[in-house]
Design a protein around this motif. Structure first.
Motif, PDB file in Angstrom:
ATOM      1  N   LYS A 274      75.152 -98.648 -11.579  1.00  0.00           N
ATOM      2  CA  LYS A 274      75.969 -99.693 -10.983  1.00  0.00           C
ATOM      3  C   LYS A 274      76.680-100.511 -11.912  1.00  0.00           C
ATOM      4  CE  LYS A 274      73.560-103.221  -9.837  1.00  0.00           C
ATOM      5  NZ  LYS A 274      73.207-104.578  -9.766  1.00  0.00           N
ATOM      6  N   VAL A 275      76.114-101.009 -13.199  1.00  0.00           N
ATOM      7  CA  VAL A 275      76.806-101.808 -14.161  1.00  0.00           C
ATOM      8  C   VAL A 275      78.351-101.250 -14.538  1.00  0.00           C
ATOM      9  CG1 VAL A 275      76.655-102.603 -16.522  1.00  0.00           C
ATOM     10  CG2 VAL A 275      75.067-103.039 -14.812  1.00  0.00           C
ATOM     11  N   VAL A 276      78.131 -99.911 -15.069  1.00  0.00           N
ATOM     12  CA  VAL A 276      79.401 -99.266 -15.494  1.00  0.00           C
ATOM     13  C   VAL A 276      80.671 -99.183 -14.377  1.00  0.00           C
ATOM     14  CG1 VAL A 276      80.309 -97.070 -16.192  1.00  0.00           C
ATOM     15  CG2 VAL A 276      78.087 -97.769 -17.195  1.00  0.00           C
ATOM     16  N   VAL A 277      80.118 -98.954 -13.172  1.00  0.00           N
ATOM     17  CA  VAL A 277      80.890 -98.826 -12.213  1.00  0.00           C
ATOM     18  C   VAL A 277      81.421 -99.998 -11.909  1.00  0.00           C
ATOM     19  CG1 VAL A 277      81.357 -98.367  -9.533  1.00  0.00           C
ATOM     20  CG2 VAL A 277      79.950 -96.588 -11.150  1.00  0.00           C
ATOM     21  N   GLU A 278      80.788-101.238 -11.778  1.00  0.00           N
ATOM     22  CA  GLU A 278      81.171-102.639 -11.337  1.00  0.00           C
ATOM     23  C   GLU A 278      82.126-102.964 -12.505  1.00  0.00           C
ATOM     24  OE1 GLU A 278      77.833-105.038  -9.091  1.00  0.00           O
ATOM     25  OE2 GLU A 278      77.573-104.739 -10.944  1.00  0.00           O
ATOM     26  N   GLY A 279      81.753-102.674 -13.554  1.00  0.00           N
ATOM     27  CA  GLY A 279      82.656-103.192 -14.766  1.00  0.00           C
ATOM     28  C   GLY A 279      84.022-102.627 -14.792  1.00  0.00           C
ATOM     29  N   ALA A 280      84.036-101.106 -14.334  1.00  0.00           N
ATOM     30  CA  ALA A 280      85.368-100.597 -14.220  1.00  0.00           C
ATOM     31  C   ALA A 280      86.130-101.149 -13.145  1.00  0.00           C
ATOM     32  CB  ALA A 280      85.048 -98.861 -14.035  1.00  0.00           C
ATOM     33  N   ILE A 281      85.561-101.538 -11.819  1.00  0.00           N
ATOM     34  CA  ILE A 281      86.248-101.837 -10.798  1.00  0.00           C
ATOM     35  C   ILE A 281      86.885-103.229 -11.022  1.00  0.00           C
ATOM     36  CG2 ILE A 281      85.959-102.713  -8.554  1.00  0.00           C
ATOM     37  CD1 ILE A 281      84.160-100.255  -7.896  1.00  0.00           C
ATOM     38  N   TYR A 282      85.888-104.225 -11.578  1.00  0.00           N
ATOM     39  CA  TYR A 282      86.418-105.534 -12.039  1.00  0.00           C
ATOM     40  C   TYR A 282      87.582-105.555 -13.156  1.00  0.00           C
ATOM     41  CZ  TYR A 282      83.077-107.961  -8.745  1.00  0.00           C
ATOM     42  OH  TYR A 282      82.518-108.315  -7.811  1.00  0.00           O
ATOM     43  N   ASP A 283      87.440-104.461 -13.998  1.00  0.00           N
ATOM     44  CA  ASP A 283      88.367-104.422 -15.011  1.00  0.00           C
ATOM     45  C   ASP A 283      89.750-104.309 -14.395  1.00  0.00           C
ATOM     46  OD1 ASP A 283      86.917-104.642 -17.224  1.00  0.00           O
ATOM     47  OD2 ASP A 283      86.672-102.793 -17.736  1.00  0.00           O
ATOM     48  N   LYS A 284      89.794-103.301 -13.453  1.00  0.00           N
ATOM     49  CA  LYS A 284      90.924-102.956 -12.239  1.00  0.00           C
ATOM     50  C   LYS A 284      91.383-104.414 -11.730  1.00  0.00           C
ATOM     51  CE  LYS A 284      90.831 -98.025 -12.358  1.00  0.00           C
ATOM     52  NZ  LYS A 284      91.951 -97.761 -13.498  1.00  0.00           N
ATOM     53  N   ASP A 285      90.498-104.969 -11.283  1.00  0.00           N
ATOM     54  CA  ASP A 285      90.826-106.331 -10.805  1.00  0.00           C
ATOM     55  C   ASP A 285      91.377-107.604 -11.740  1.00  0.00           C
ATOM     56  OD1 ASP A 285      89.772-108.113  -8.237  1.00  0.00           O
ATOM     57  OD2 ASP A 285      90.024-109.118  -9.671  1.00  0.00           O
ATOM     58  N   LEU A 286      91.060-107.421 -12.753  1.00  0.00           N
ATOM     59  CA  LEU A 286      91.562-108.495 -13.840  1.00  0.00           C
ATOM     60  C   LEU A 286      92.970-107.830 -14.195  1.00  0.00           C
ATOM     61  CD1 LEU A 286      88.529-109.054 -16.031  1.00  0.00           C
ATOM     62  CD2 LEU A 286      89.597-110.813 -14.454  1.00  0.00           C
ATOM     63  N   ASP A 287      93.057-106.535 -14.142  1.00  0.00           N
ATOM     64  CA  ASP A 287      94.430-105.793 -14.566  1.00  0.00           C
ATOM     65  C   ASP A 287      95.261-106.139 -13.261  1.00  0.00           C
ATOM     66  OD1 ASP A 287      93.504-105.314 -17.053  1.00  0.00           O
ATOM     67  OD2 ASP A 287      93.327-103.179 -16.602  1.00  0.00           O
ATOM     68  N   GLY A 288      94.941-106.585 -12.172  1.00  0.00           N
ATOM     69  CA  GLY A 288      96.061-106.799 -11.150  1.00  0.00           C
ATOM     70  C   GLY A 288      96.291-105.221 -10.476  1.00  0.00           C
ATOM     71  N   GLU A 289      95.315-104.319 -10.611  1.00  0.00           N
ATOM     72  CA  GLU A 289      95.640-103.117  -9.856  1.00  0.00           C
ATOM     73  C   GLU A 289      95.161-102.997  -8.598  1.00  0.00           C
ATOM     74  OE1 GLU A 289      95.198 -98.285 -10.585  1.00  0.00           O
ATOM     75  OE2 GLU A 289      94.737 -99.423 -12.258  1.00  0.00           O
ATOM     76  N   LEU A 290      94.022-103.718  -8.302  1.00  0.00           N
ATOM     77  CA  LEU A 290      93.219-103.921  -7.230  1.00  0.00           C
ATOM     78  C   LEU A 290      92.722-105.162  -7.028  1.00  0.00           C
ATOM     79  CD1 LEU A 290      89.848-103.382  -7.665  1.00  0.00           C
ATOM     80  CD2 LEU A 290      90.708-101.092  -8.083  1.00  0.00           C
ATOM     81  N   MET A 291      92.179-105.479  -5.837  1.00  0.00           N
ATOM     82  CA  MET A 291      91.437-106.689  -5.474  1.00  0.00           C
ATOM     83  C   MET A 291      90.141-106.481  -5.145  1.00  0.00           C
ATOM     84  SD  MET A 291      92.911-110.007  -3.458  1.00  0.00           S
ATOM     85  CE  MET A 291      93.075-109.019  -2.110  1.00  0.00           C
ATOM     86  N   VAL A 292      89.188-107.044  -5.619  1.00  0.00           N
ATOM     87  CA  VAL A 292      87.847-107.004  -4.900  1.00  0.00           C
ATOM     88  C   VAL A 292      87.693-108.164  -4.067  1.00  0.00           C
ATOM     89  CG1 VAL A 292      85.508-107.203  -5.571  1.00  0.00           C
ATOM     90  CG2 VAL A 292      86.843-106.089  -7.311  1.00  0.00           C
TER      91      VAL A 292
END
Length: 176
Positions: free
Chosen positions: A11-29
């Protein structure tokens, strides 16, 4: 201090990867649920996100991680076959708003099978209000993996996020 379970680590690794993409502007949580069911001692984590677009998106994805009592007990009690039970189930839900047209459903199925493989169980479920004649419907397309994902496969899960983003982009083109 306790030793985190496989579910916690995944969970921690997956959340981190998703939030990294959110910070990069690729997706929005858009939503995050971290649930513990005390009745059956299961845990679920749902992460909802959409691709970032200038116009209003008609789709979003929910990545669901789920671990039950057997998964937890196998680790905590050091049971036989603990290494084969220490993990979680993964399901991806794509929520789509589109016209009620059979061609669109078939195109959605094709996109999902092309990206995720024909061997996966893929379902589409439609939600409508039977009292209203609407031109659009809400479709929940689900990709089931039907196997436990173990800690050794964490890298596969982080790569899976790229496939989810690709799927959302292709589905947006189908439901325009």
């Amino acid at each position: 201090m306790f030793d985190p379970t496989a579910f916690d680590n995944i969970k921690v690794v997956v959340e981190g990867a998703i939030y990294d993409k959110d910070l990069d502007g690729e997706l929005m949580v858009t939503n995050r649920e971290d649930l513990v069911d005390l009745a059956n001692l299961s845990r679920t984590c749902n992460l909802a996100f959409s691709i970032v677009q200038s116009d209003k998106s008609k789709s979003y994805a929910v990545l669901k991680l789920q671990a039950g009592l057997k998964n937890l007990a196998s680790e905590l009690l050091e049971m036989d076959h603990a290494s084969t039970l220490a993990g979680c189930m993964v399901t991806i839900h794509f929520h789509l708003t589109h016209g009620n047209d059979e061609k669109i459903f078939l195109n959605i199925q094709k996109v999902l099978e092309d990206i995720w493989g024909k061997g996966r169980k893929i379902e589409q479920a439609v939600k409508i209000n039977p009292l209203k004649r609407a031109d659009t419907i809400v479709n929940e397309a689900t990709v089931h993996f039907n196997r436990l994902v173990l800690e050794d496969q964490i890298e596969d899960l982080t790569e899976m996020i790229d496939y989810i983003v690709l799927t959302l982009k292709q589905l947006e083109n189908v439901i325009k």
